[in-house]
Design a protein around this motif. Structure first.
Motif, PDB file in Angstrom:
ATOM      1  N   GLU A  98      -8.087   7.584   4.916  1.00  0.00           N
ATOM      2  CA  GLU A  98      -9.084   6.397   4.967  1.00  0.00           C
ATOM      3  C   GLU A  98     -10.281   5.957   3.392  1.00  0.00           C
ATOM      4  OE1 GLU A  98     -12.774   5.009   7.305  1.00  0.00           O
ATOM      5  OE2 GLU A  98     -10.999   5.818   8.647  1.00  0.00           O
ATOM      6  N   GLU A  99     -10.485   7.052   3.264  1.00  0.00           N
ATOM      7  CA  GLU A  99     -10.546   6.541   1.574  1.00  0.00           C
ATOM      8  C   GLU A  99     -10.080   6.213   0.437  1.00  0.00           C
ATOM      9  OE1 GLU A  99     -12.404   9.980  -2.153  1.00  0.00           O
ATOM     10  OE2 GLU A  99     -13.065  10.519  -0.097  1.00  0.00           O
ATOM     11  N   VAL A 100      -8.858   6.774   0.582  1.00  0.00           N
ATOM     12  CA  VAL A 100      -7.804   6.024  -0.972  1.00  0.00           C
ATOM     13  C   VAL A 100      -7.790   4.443  -0.361  1.00  0.00           C
ATOM     14  CG1 VAL A 100      -5.306   6.272  -1.539  1.00  0.00           C
ATOM     15  CG2 VAL A 100      -6.461   8.152  -0.804  1.00  0.00           C
ATOM     16  N   TYR A 101      -7.333   4.322   1.273  1.00  0.00           N
ATOM     17  CA  TYR A 101      -7.332   3.081   1.941  1.00  0.00           C
ATOM     18  C   TYR A 101      -8.569   1.915   0.718  1.00  0.00           C
ATOM     19  CZ  TYR A 101      -7.494  -1.284   4.252  1.00  0.00           C
ATOM     20  OH  TYR A 101      -7.744  -2.952   4.509  1.00  0.00           O
ATOM     21  N   ASP A 102      -9.704   2.345   1.363  1.00  0.00           N
ATOM     22  CA  ASP A 102     -10.679   1.371   1.192  1.00  0.00           C
ATOM     23  C   ASP A 102     -11.151   2.008  -0.612  1.00  0.00           C
ATOM     24  OD1 ASP A 102     -11.641   1.572   3.445  1.00  0.00           O
ATOM     25  OD2 ASP A 102     -13.214   2.737   3.459  1.00  0.00           O
TER      26      ASP A 102
ATOM     27  N   PRO B 193     -13.448 -14.190  -8.039  1.00  0.00           N
ATOM     28  CA  PRO B 193     -13.818 -14.589  -8.234  1.00  0.00           C
ATOM     29  C   PRO B 193     -15.476 -13.925  -8.253  1.00  0.00           C
ATOM     30  CG  PRO B 193     -14.014 -16.180  -6.773  1.00  0.00           C
ATOM     31  CD  PRO B 193     -12.587 -15.545  -6.295  1.00  0.00           C
ATOM     32  N   LEU B 194     -16.047 -14.052  -8.934  1.00  0.00           N
ATOM     33  CA  LEU B 194     -17.714 -13.641  -9.380  1.00  0.00           C
ATOM     34  C   LEU B 194     -19.040 -13.603  -7.953  1.00  0.00           C
ATOM     35  CD1 LEU B 194     -18.700 -13.468 -13.315  1.00  0.00           C
ATOM     36  CD2 LEU B 194     -17.446 -11.455 -11.280  1.00  0.00           C
ATOM     37  N   GLY B 195     -19.019 -13.667  -6.974  1.00  0.00           N
ATOM     38  CA  GLY B 195     -19.882 -14.454  -6.185  1.00  0.00           C
ATOM     39  C   GLY B 195     -19.158 -14.623  -4.549  1.00  0.00           C
ATOM     40  N   MET B 196     -17.819 -13.998  -4.708  1.00  0.00           N
ATOM     41  CA  MET B 196     -17.337 -13.888  -3.263  1.00  0.00           C
ATOM     42  C   MET B 196     -16.541 -12.811  -3.255  1.00  0.00           C
ATOM     43  SD  MET B 196     -17.167 -17.212  -2.713  1.00  0.00           S
ATOM     44  CE  MET B 196     -15.617 -17.582  -1.741  1.00  0.00           C
ATOM     45  N   TYR B 197     -17.199 -11.569  -3.704  1.00  0.00           N
ATOM     46  CA  TYR B 197     -16.813 -10.772  -2.938  1.00  0.00           C
ATOM     47  C   TYR B 197     -17.764  -9.699  -2.055  1.00  0.00           C
ATOM     48  CZ  TYR B 197     -15.892  -5.166  -3.362  1.00  0.00           C
ATOM     49  OH  TYR B 197     -15.191  -3.652  -3.015  1.00  0.00           O
ATOM     50  N   SER B 198     -16.556  -9.718  -1.056  1.00  0.00           N
ATOM     51  CA  SER B 198     -17.359  -8.284   0.050  1.00  0.00           C
ATOM     52  C   SER B 198     -15.927  -7.510   0.460  1.00  0.00           C
ATOM     53  CB  SER B 198     -17.100  -9.370   1.178  1.00  0.00           C
ATOM     54  OG  SER B 198     -17.393  -8.104   2.756  1.00  0.00           O
ATOM     55  N   GLY B 199     -16.559  -6.106   0.683  1.00  0.00           N
ATOM     56  CA  GLY B 199     -15.871  -5.300   0.021  1.00  0.00           C
ATOM     57  C   GLY B 199     -15.725  -4.471   1.896  1.00  0.00           C
ATOM     58  N   PRO B 200     -14.079  -4.005   1.386  1.00  0.00           N
ATOM     59  CA  PRO B 200     -14.279  -2.902   2.986  1.00  0.00           C
ATOM     60  C   PRO B 200     -15.260  -2.679   4.578  1.00  0.00           C
ATOM     61  CG  PRO B 200     -13.269  -2.155   0.829  1.00  0.00           C
ATOM     62  CD  PRO B 200     -13.666  -2.496   0.773  1.00  0.00           C
ATOM     63  N   GLY B 201     -14.687  -3.411   5.047  1.00  0.00           N
ATOM     64  CA  GLY B 201     -16.053  -3.360   6.115  1.00  0.00           C
ATOM     65  C   GLY B 201     -16.870  -4.136   6.334  1.00  0.00           C
ATOM     66  N   GLY B 202     -17.286  -4.864   4.854  1.00  0.00           N
ATOM     67  CA  GLY B 202     -17.500  -5.921   5.021  1.00  0.00           C
ATOM     68  C   GLY B 202     -17.874  -7.253   5.675  1.00  0.00           C
TER      69      GLY B 202
ATOM     70  N   MET C 198       1.023  -0.810   0.269  1.00  0.00           N
ATOM     71  CA  MET C 198      -0.061  -0.545  -0.147  1.00  0.00           C
ATOM     72  C   MET C 198       0.916   1.162   0.113  1.00  0.00           C
ATOM     73  SD  MET C 198      -3.879  -0.750   0.215  1.00  0.00           S
ATOM     74  CE  MET C 198      -4.001   0.322   0.840  1.00  0.00           C
ATOM     75  N   PRO C 199       0.037   1.957   0.154  1.00  0.00           N
ATOM     76  CA  PRO C 199       0.918   3.443  -0.741  1.00  0.00           C
ATOM     77  C   PRO C 199       1.225   4.292   0.927  1.00  0.00           C
ATOM     78  CG  PRO C 199      -0.891   4.185  -1.321  1.00  0.00           C
ATOM     79  CD  PRO C 199      -0.753   2.571  -1.297  1.00  0.00           C
ATOM     80  N   GLU C 200       2.382   4.517   1.389  1.00  0.00           N
ATOM     81  CA  GLU C 200       2.916   4.979   2.595  1.00  0.00           C
ATOM     82  C   GLU C 200       2.020   6.038   3.211  1.00  0.00           C
ATOM     83  OE1 GLU C 200       6.453   6.122   3.476  1.00  0.00           O
ATOM     84  OE2 GLU C 200       7.666   4.595   2.013  1.00  0.00           O
ATOM     85  N   HIS C 201       1.740   7.308   2.363  1.00  0.00           N
ATOM     86  CA  HIS C 201       0.776   7.700   2.986  1.00  0.00           C
ATOM     87  C   HIS C 201      -1.079   7.247   2.091  1.00  0.00           C
ATOM     88  CE1 HIS C 201       3.967   9.127   5.529  1.00  0.00           C
ATOM     89  NE2 HIS C 201       4.974   9.211   3.764  1.00  0.00           N
ATOM     90  N   PHE C 202      -2.209   7.782   2.838  1.00  0.00           N
ATOM     91  CA  PHE C 202      -2.876   7.862   2.434  1.00  0.00           C
ATOM     92  C   PHE C 202      -4.069   7.987   3.032  1.00  0.00           C
ATOM     93  CE2 PHE C 202      -2.504   3.210   3.289  1.00  0.00           C
ATOM     94  CZ  PHE C 202      -2.605   2.864   4.059  1.00  0.00           C
TER      95      PHE C 202
END
Length: 157
Positions: free
Chosen positions: A125-129, A141-150, A119-123
């Motif tokens: 929360e929005e950039v991280y997400d 793969p399709l059907g296996m996605y859960s985003g940040p905070g999921g 990950m970039p050194e300085h970022f």
């Protein structure tokens, strides 16, 4: 036949991931109580015959492991392919072929499709997400996605 002499093949270069695979195959095989011969027999039954002498060479880093070998070893040893590729201790630093020195925890999060390896050194929360969401969309793969905070693990959509 030509008068040119055959050039010898250069010695195979084994990188840090090969060393990890070799150590993990031995560690897991022994933990499962398998001899080299038993592992070889199980691989043959699974449709990927690897002679006992070749298994021994894998463990000594004297034989390369193909992608198909890695998958068959994972199936027969009852572990994820990531378990063979990454160190058994997530608390240490490790070297990833092509990725350099990283903390093993970061390597495991990457292998589990949770975060990019770097990950970039300085970022913020929005950039991280955004970076993590993009990584997950491309990596899972399709059907296996859960985003940040999921959910903690992949979700089945």
């Amino acid at each position: 036949m030509t008068s040119e002499k055959r050039r010898p093949r250069p010695a195979t270069q084994y990188g840090p991931t090969a060393a990890t695979v070799a150590a993990n195959v031995r560690r897991i095989r022994e933990r499962r109580g398998l001899t080299i011969y038993a592992l070889s027999g199980a691989l043959e039954k699974a449709g990927r015959p690897i002679a006992a002498s070749a298994v021994a060479k894998i463990e000594r880093m004297e034989r390369q492991v193909t992608v198909d070998d890695l998958m068959a070893l994972s199936v027969v040893l009852g572990v994820s392919p990531a378990t063979l590729l990454l160190p058994a201790d997530s608390r240490i630093d490790t070297e990833i072929t092509g990725g350099g020195q990283v903390h093993a925890r970061d390597a495991w999060m990457w292998a589990w499709c949770r975060e990019p390896l770097r990950m970039p050194e300085h970022f913020d929360e929005e950039v991280y997400d955004r970076l993590v969401a993009e990584f997950m969309l491309i990596s899972r793969p399709l059907g296996m996605y859960s985003g940040p905070g999921g959910a903690d693990g992949p979700s089945v959509d």
